[in-house]
Design an enzyme around this catalytic site. Structure first.
Site, PDB file in Angstrom:
ATOM      1  N   LYS A   8       0.846  -1.190   0.000  1.00 19.34           N
ATOM      2  CA  LYS A   8       0.000   0.000   0.000  1.00 19.34           C
ATOM      3  C   LYS A   8       0.883   1.243   0.000  1.00 19.34           C
ATOM      4  CE  LYS A   8      -3.605   2.439   2.597  1.00 19.34           C
ATOM      5  NZ  LYS A   8      -4.497   2.426   3.785  1.00 19.34           N
ATOM      6  N   ASP A  18       0.095   2.871   5.309  1.00 26.16           N
ATOM      7  CA  ASP A  18      -0.344   2.368   6.613  1.00 26.16           C
ATOM      8  C   ASP A  18      -1.027   0.999   6.531  1.00 26.16           C
ATOM      9  OD1 ASP A  18      -2.434   3.788   5.215  1.00 26.16           O
ATOM     10  OD2 ASP A  18      -3.663   3.590   7.011  1.00 26.16           O
ATOM     11  N   CYS A  19      -0.275  -0.005   6.184  1.00 25.76           N
ATOM     12  CA  CYS A  19      -0.811  -1.374   6.122  1.00 25.76           C
ATOM     13  C   CYS A  19       0.009  -2.264   7.050  1.00 25.76           C
ATOM     14  CB  CYS A  19      -0.740  -1.908   4.697  1.00 25.76           C
ATOM     15  SG  CYS A  19      -1.166  -3.665   4.561  1.00 25.76           S
ATOM     16  N   LYS A  46      -6.344   0.847  -8.058  1.00 25.10           N
ATOM     17  CA  LYS A  46      -5.364  -0.213  -8.304  1.00 25.10           C
ATOM     18  C   LYS A  46      -5.154  -0.428  -9.800  1.00 25.10           C
ATOM     19  CE  LYS A  46      -7.168  -2.300  -4.129  1.00 25.10           C
ATOM     20  NZ  LYS A  46      -8.093  -3.318  -3.580  1.00 25.10           N
ATOM     21  N   HIS A 160      -0.734   0.260  15.148  1.00 31.32           N
ATOM     22  CA  HIS A 160      -2.010   0.852  14.747  1.00 31.32           C
ATOM     23  C   HIS A 160      -2.912   1.073  15.954  1.00 31.32           C
ATOM     24  CE1 HIS A 160      -2.402   0.638  10.190  1.00 31.32           C
ATOM     25  NE2 HIS A 160      -1.168   0.258  10.432  1.00 31.32           N
ATOM     26  N   TRP A 207      -7.560   5.342   9.825  1.00 32.50           N
ATOM     27  CA  TRP A 207      -8.567   4.901  10.804  1.00 32.50           C
ATOM     28  C   TRP A 207      -9.652   5.950  10.994  1.00 32.50           C
ATOM     29  CZ3 TRP A 207      -9.485   0.274  13.051  1.00 32.50           C
ATOM     30  CH2 TRP A 207      -8.517  -0.713  12.862  1.00 32.50           C
ATOM     31  N   LYS A 210     -12.640   5.804   8.817  1.00 32.45           N
ATOM     32  CA  LYS A 210     -13.666   4.781   9.094  1.00 32.45           C
ATOM     33  C   LYS A 210     -14.814   5.342   9.934  1.00 32.45           C
ATOM     34  CE  LYS A 210     -10.082   1.176   9.264  1.00 32.45           C
ATOM     35  NZ  LYS A 210     -10.367   0.522   7.988  1.00 32.45           N
TER      36      LYS A 210
END
Length: 212
Positions: A8, A18-19, A46, A160, A207, A210
């Protein structure tokens, strides 16, 4: 032929984003001294060339000639087979702390402060589990005094969870779990972890989206 690790991309597309699963794979390859090239994937757009490698369209993906691996666990196993000190972990060690995302997500997403104490207990229990494991085994990391597969799986997830919960809920590992606190400090300060990590700002951006 160069080994490629598709990961990512950061917001600017120039580095690892951030994966935690990409972080895990990169840690394993670096720990084993495997030379590889990172390929940064915009996961919101992608490219077809990437989707041709993985039906799921998820990162990380490793390509080594005709070999294509689309799961982070398989990439760690690939790394383990390369020369260098073993990073293998026991199954027991790999299970420690595995519930961290399941525990932190409801706490993070909760908007009713009266429910926070109960939701926090689930997060605390994960650190209690880590603390107990380290006490029983008398080790610095989950399966010894050096980072192994188990730590490569857990530490990125803790990165995370703690980043988000500290920011949103003012959470910190309880003082009654000193081994867990020392573990996180040592893990986040480890050279392999730091060399493959990304800024906390990337984590927060991902995050917080979300909640929208």
């Amino acid at each position: 032929m160069t080994i490629e690790l598709f990961v990512k991309a950061s917001p600017d597309g120039t580095k690892l984003g951030d994966c935690p699963f990409c972080h895990k794979a990169a840690m394993a390859l670096r720990a084993k001294g495997v030379e590889y090239q990172e390929v940064y994937i915009d996961t919101s757009n992608k490219p077809d060339s990437f989707l041709a490698l993985t039906a799921a369209g998820t990162t990380p993906v490793l390509r080594d000639g005709e070999t294509v691996l689309t799961e982070s666990e398989d990439i760690v196993e690939f790394a383990e087979k390369q020369s260098g000190p073993s990073i293998k972990s026991s199954d027991a060690a790999k299970n420690v702390g595995s519930a961290i995302f399941a525990a932190m997500k409801p706490f993070f997403l909760n908007t009713d402060s009266s429910k926070d104490p109960e939701l926090q207990k689930a997060v605390d229990s994960v650190f209690e589990e880590i603390n107990t494991h380290l006490l029983v085994n008398k080790t610095k990391f989950l399966d010894g005094d050096t980072i192994t597969h188990a730590d490569m799986s857990l530490l990125p997830k803790l990165f995370h969870a703690l980043t988000v919960l500290e920011h949103e809920k003012q959470y910190a590992i309880p003082d009654i779990y000193p081994e867990a606190k020392a573990y996180v400090e040592a893990g986040f300060d480890n050279d392999v972890f730091k060399a493959t990590a990304y800024p906390k700002e990337y984590i927060l951006k991902g995050w917080l989206a979300k909640k929208q």
